[in-house]
Design an enzyme around this catalytic site. Structure first.
Site, PDB file in Angstrom:
ATOM      1  N   GLY A   1      -1.386  -2.788   5.659  1.00 27.72           N
ATOM      2  CA  GLY A   1      -1.089  -4.025   6.377  1.00 27.72           C
ATOM      3  C   GLY A   1      -2.076  -5.112   6.039  1.00 27.72           C
TER       4      GLY A   1
ATOM      5  CB  SER B   1       1.030   1.260  -4.255  1.00 30.09           C
ATOM      6  OG  SER B   1       1.740   1.023  -3.068  1.00 30.09           O
TER       7      SER B   1
ATOM      8  NE  ARG C   1      -1.796  -2.835  -8.116  1.00 27.67           N
ATOM      9  CZ  ARG C   1      -0.814  -2.873  -9.002  1.00 27.67           C
ATOM     10  NH1 ARG C   1       0.408  -3.187  -8.626  1.00 27.67           N
ATOM     11  NH2 ARG C   1      -1.035  -2.588 -10.266  1.00 27.67           N
TER      12      ARG C   1
ATOM     13  CE  LYS D   1      -4.995  -0.279  -0.494  1.00 28.25           C
ATOM     14  NZ  LYS D   1      -3.643  -0.391  -1.017  1.00 28.25           N
TER      15      LYS D   1
ATOM     16  CG  ASP E   1       5.139  -0.163  -3.649  1.00 25.62           C
ATOM     17  OD1 ASP E   1       5.921  -1.132  -3.688  1.00 25.62           O
ATOM     18  OD2 ASP E   1       4.127  -0.121  -2.930  1.00 25.62           O
TER      19      ASP E   1
ATOM     20  CB  SER F   1       4.956  -1.720   0.102  1.00 28.38           C
ATOM     21  OG  SER F   1       3.807  -1.501  -0.693  1.00 28.38           O
TER      22      SER F   1
ATOM     23  CG  ASP G   1      -2.473   2.178  -2.974  1.00 33.71           C
ATOM     24  OD1 ASP G   1      -2.528   2.229  -1.739  1.00 33.71           O
ATOM     25  OD2 ASP G   1      -2.221   1.134  -3.596  1.00 33.71           O
TER      26      ASP G   1
ATOM     27  CB  THR H   1      -0.868   0.004   1.272  1.00 33.67           C
ATOM     28  OG1 THR H   1      -1.766  -1.074   1.228  1.00 33.67           O
ATOM     29  CG2 THR H   1      -1.662   1.266   1.445  1.00 33.67           C
TER      30      THR H   1
END
Lengths: 241, 278
Positions: free
Chosen positions: B94, B216, B66, B80, B213, B176, B64, B48
């Site tokens: 997480g 994400s 995803r 999220k 990343d 991440s 984000d 994330t």
């Protein structure tokens, strides 16, 4: 040395009478020479042509090394190889194959056929049976009879000529679509087989779809069409996330 | 569970009355994982990018959309940003299940607190309760949170780690893609930004995570929390990842799939003749 027993030197060797002697776990050294750089490639054979498609993302873990790195190498005027897995092994393998093919050309005064290259790739991979190239290859070309040829390999040289195949991080997703759209598995009604343009369109669509769900596939795609006219390449955009 | 045994001596009696946790299942699970080819279930973790900034009298959070399960994208447009109270929202990274349940639990706690005290919940209350809970679970509840809100004492932004440590910061990112997002925030954050500039900044930070990343991706959600309005979620504030190509597949004709067997079972019997009586 730090109170631990050292084996090997005579003075430190544990004595049977030493009641405090304990077995020490052996020190293990890990060595991991392989990496997975992700990416997806696929090859589809037609009657007198072959289509190869691959994405150009090079990644490791959660990061992208580069968005524009080709997985496909031209070996002869009618043969290409696409390799997924570890990029450094793929580079080495492709370089090795190209060198061998130059030698072949000098010896035989003609370019190697796709079938010959397919056999050579297999032996090249098996030569490193116990320290393999971490590559998953798709070899495509037009054979001596002018027919489209696709060969699929595992990392240690087991290979097979197939009508279509895929390898890499998104291969499981690709294969199901190719089974339905090309092999027409479990379909009772005959529908016309895809033509050249249809297969190119399908490859483009499949890579776009895989880019939606596989995090290692994306950025851009390239399609190689090999037929009697030679090798032509087209590029298209994929999602960048 | 072990079979019930007759206590042998007073030590056994003491042991049986001692209470506390039983770890026998932990030992069993470790044994099964090492000896037998049984793998413990894995939770869906969202790689994330989430971030938040605190301005003069507003807090802005962003995330984000995803959600991943290993290398696969499990959800292309998940949420999220979680509601905790009208004036407190949180962005989570997480383990998906932990985040959903932890934030829902906090939401109900804060609503009960609001009804009991007749006052608006304060951000520090939420932070304290979350960190106590997460610390109690020693990091096994995998919640990395960016928590923001505006209360009687003004705007606040907190970062909470899965083990229960907290930070109060003017701007922060987690997940991440936190490094990519933080690169943008460090370069461009300034406490005097307007709300519009703030929204643009968090969206840019999340976009950095989305594109750099692999954990994400997809869209940017933004949440603006002000003193007067409370929190407003701007769902899919930016959609930078629309699909670029789609081939026109011919639809499968009806009857493509073979029918192996057909069987129609009458579950209800319908009586047609109805006799009318006086």
């Amino acid at each position: 040395m730090n109170g631990a027993h050292r084996f090997g030197s005579k003075c430190d060797r544990p004595k049977a009478t030493d009641i405090h002697f304990k077995m020490q776990a052996p020190v293990e050294h890990r060595w991991s020479p392989y990496a997975d750089n992700g990416g997806t490639c696929l090859g589809v054979a037609g009657e007198n042509f072959v289509v190869v498609a691959a994405d150009t993302r090079l990644s490791q873990g959660y990061s992208i090394h580069t968005r524009n790195c080709s997985k496909v190498t031209r070996l002869t005027d009618k043969c290409v190889i696409a390799s997924c897995g570890m990029k450094s092994d793929a580079i080495t393998l492709h370089k090795h194959l190209k060198a061998r093919l130059v030698m072949y050309e000098h010896q035989h005064r003609r370019q190697a056929s796709v079938t010959a290259i397919a056999q050579m790739l297999s032996t090249t991979l098996y030569y490193k049976r116990f320290f393999p190239y971490y590559t998953f290859n798709v070899l495509c070309g037009v054979d001596d009879e002018g027919k489209g040829a696709v060969y699929h390999y595992d990392a240690i040289g087991s290979f097979e000529r197939v009508p279509y195949t895929t390898s890499g991080s998104g291969s499981a997703l690709v294969m199901s679509v190719l089974d339905a759209q090309i092999d027409k598995e479990n379909q009772t009604i005959d529908t016309p087989a895809l033509d050249k343009a249809g297969i190119v369109e399908l490859c483009k669509d499949v890579l776009s779809s895989v880019g939606e769900r596989d995090i290692y596939t994306g950025d851009s795609g390239e399609i190689f069409l090999i037929d009697a006219a030679g090798i032509s390449k087209t590029e298209f955009d994929l999602k960048l996330d | 569970m072990a079979a019930v045994e007759e206590p042998q001596d007073y030590l056994d009696v003491l042991q049986s009355h001692r209470g506390g946790f039983s770890f026998e299942n932990c030992k069993r699970n470790a044994y099964l994982a090492s000896q037998v080819a049984i793998k413990p279930p894995t939770a869906m973790k969202s790689g994330t990018t989430i971030c938040g900034i605190q301005l003069k009298d507003v807090v802005i959070l962003a995330a984000d959309t995803r959600s991943t399960c290993g290398p696969m994208v499990a959800d292309k447009n998940c949420e999220k940003l979680h509601f905790i109270a009208k004036n407190v929202y949180c962005a989570g990274a997480g383990t998906a299940a932990d985040l959903q349940h932890t934030t829902e639990m906090m939401e109900s706690q804060m609503e009960l607190l609001r009804m009991a005290t007749g006052t608006q919940p304060r951000v520090c209350t939420v932070v304290r309760r979350l960190s106590s809970m997460l610390f109690k679970y020693q990091g096994y509840v995998g919640c990395a949170l960016v928590l923001g809100g505006v209360d009687v004492t003004g705007p606040h932004l907190f970062q909470i780690y899965p083990h229960g440590s907290t930070d109060k910061l003017p701007f922060t990112s987690m997940g991440s893609g936190s490094l990519a997002a933080m690169a943008i925030l460090e370069a461009e954050y300034n406490e005097n930004l307007s709300v519009e500039e703030g929204k643009k900044l968090v969206a840019k930070a999340i976009r950095a995570g989305i594109f750099n990343d692999l954990g994400s991706g997809s869209n940017v959600d933004v949440c603006v929390i002000t003193k007067d309005v409370g929190g407003t979620i701007l769902r899919n504030f930016e959609k930078p990842n629309e699909r670029k190509f789609r081939a026109k597949h011919a639809a499968f004709p009806i009857g493509t799939t073979p029918i192996m067997k057909q069987e129609i079972t009458k579950l209800v019997s319908v009586e047609e003749d109805v006799v009318m009586r006086d």
